[in-house]
Design an enzyme around this catalytic site. Structure first.
Site, PDB file in Angstrom:
ATOM      1  N   ALA A 156      11.182  -3.942  -4.636  1.00 26.59           N
ATOM      2  CA  ALA A 156      11.117  -5.398  -4.761  1.00 26.59           C
ATOM      3  C   ALA A 156      11.463  -5.862  -6.179  1.00 26.59           C
ATOM      4  CB  ALA A 156       9.719  -5.881  -4.378  1.00 26.59           C
ATOM      5  N   CYS A 157      11.162  -5.022  -7.182  1.00 20.67           N
ATOM      6  CA  CYS A 157      11.426  -5.391  -8.580  1.00 20.67           C
ATOM      7  C   CYS A 157      12.910  -5.264  -8.937  1.00 20.67           C
ATOM      8  CB  CYS A 157      10.603  -4.489  -9.495  1.00 20.67           C
ATOM      9  SG  CYS A 157      10.892  -2.745  -9.163  1.00 20.67           S
ATOM     10  N   GLY A 158      13.710  -4.737  -8.005  1.00 15.53           N
ATOM     11  CA  GLY A 158      15.141  -4.594  -8.262  1.00 15.53           C
ATOM     12  C   GLY A 158      15.532  -3.183  -8.660  1.00 15.53           C
TER      13      GLY A 158
END
Ligand SMILES: Cc1cc2nc3c(=O)[nH]c(=O)nc-3n(C[C@H](O)[C@H](O)[C@H](O)COP(=O)(O)O)c2cc1C
Length: 185
Positions: A156-158
């Site tokens: 989700a943080c990339g």
């Protein structure tokens, strides 16, 4: 036969929304599910969601009126305890025997040699690879805790890497397998 009882604990990870789907699947398929949430988990999903899915009040605060000793009673009640998602912070706390919230106190009172306690980590790959987390996972395993190892992929943080919650379908299959083997043994 009575319904298998799952003590379903959630800590503060973005994967809490995936855990809701698993809770729903369990309750629809004949499991009794008691949820427990850290305060951080409730930043990601609402208490009403958990209570609506299970039909039981969520256990959050060990000092809540009418719930004194639930940190012992619920440990005894459970056939299987699952921490899903397990945040880095909570699993590191458990590995050090810190019981300053409902999840920690339940873990300390849980009879690890008698009944299964499973942990499904979900976190950023850096948090997962941190030596504190890796040492905690080894420690927990040495105490008879089963780790449902996270998967690799997009986060989700990339970032890319290990730390994604094991797919809820796989966790569900592992739970089914555990209870079907218990029945035949
Ligand atoms: C948007 C957001 C997403 C987060 N996702 C995670 C996560 O997936 N895993 C994790 O270990 N921590 C994650 N954190 C940090 C935890 O929520 C934080 O460490 C918290 O103190 C954990 O509390 P708990 O272990 O008591 O539930 C996230 C924080 C934010 C703001």
């Amino acid at each position: 036969m009575s319904k298998p009882k799952i003590l379903f604990q959630l800590s503060g990870s973005i994967a809490c929304y995936k855990a809701c789907a698993l809770i729903s699947k369990l309750t629809q398929n004949g499991f009794e599910v008691q949820t427990v949430a850290t305060l951080a988990a409730l930043e990601f999903i609402g208490r009403s969601t958990l209570e609506g899915l299970t039909g039981r009040p969520t256990f959050i605060n060990i000092y809540e009126p009418q719930r004194a000793m639930d940190h012992i009673h619920l440990s005894r009640w459970a056939d299987l305890a699952l921490l899903c998602p397990a945040s880095a912070s909570t699993l590191n706390k458990l590995a050090h025997g810190i019981g300053d919230d409902a999840v920690g106190a339940l873990f300390l009172s849980y009879e690890l040699s008698e009944k299964p306690y499973w942990i499904a980590p979900a976190m950023n790959q850096g948090m997962y690879h941190h030596p504190a987390t890796q040492e905690s996972l080894r420690r927990l395993e040495s105490w008879n805790v089963k780790i449902l190892h996270p998967e690799s992929g997009h986060q989700a943080c990339g970032e890319e890497g290990a730390g994604r919650l094991m797919e809820p379908e796989k966790i569900y299959a592992a739970i089914l397998e555990y209870f079907s083997m218990r029945q035949t043994s």
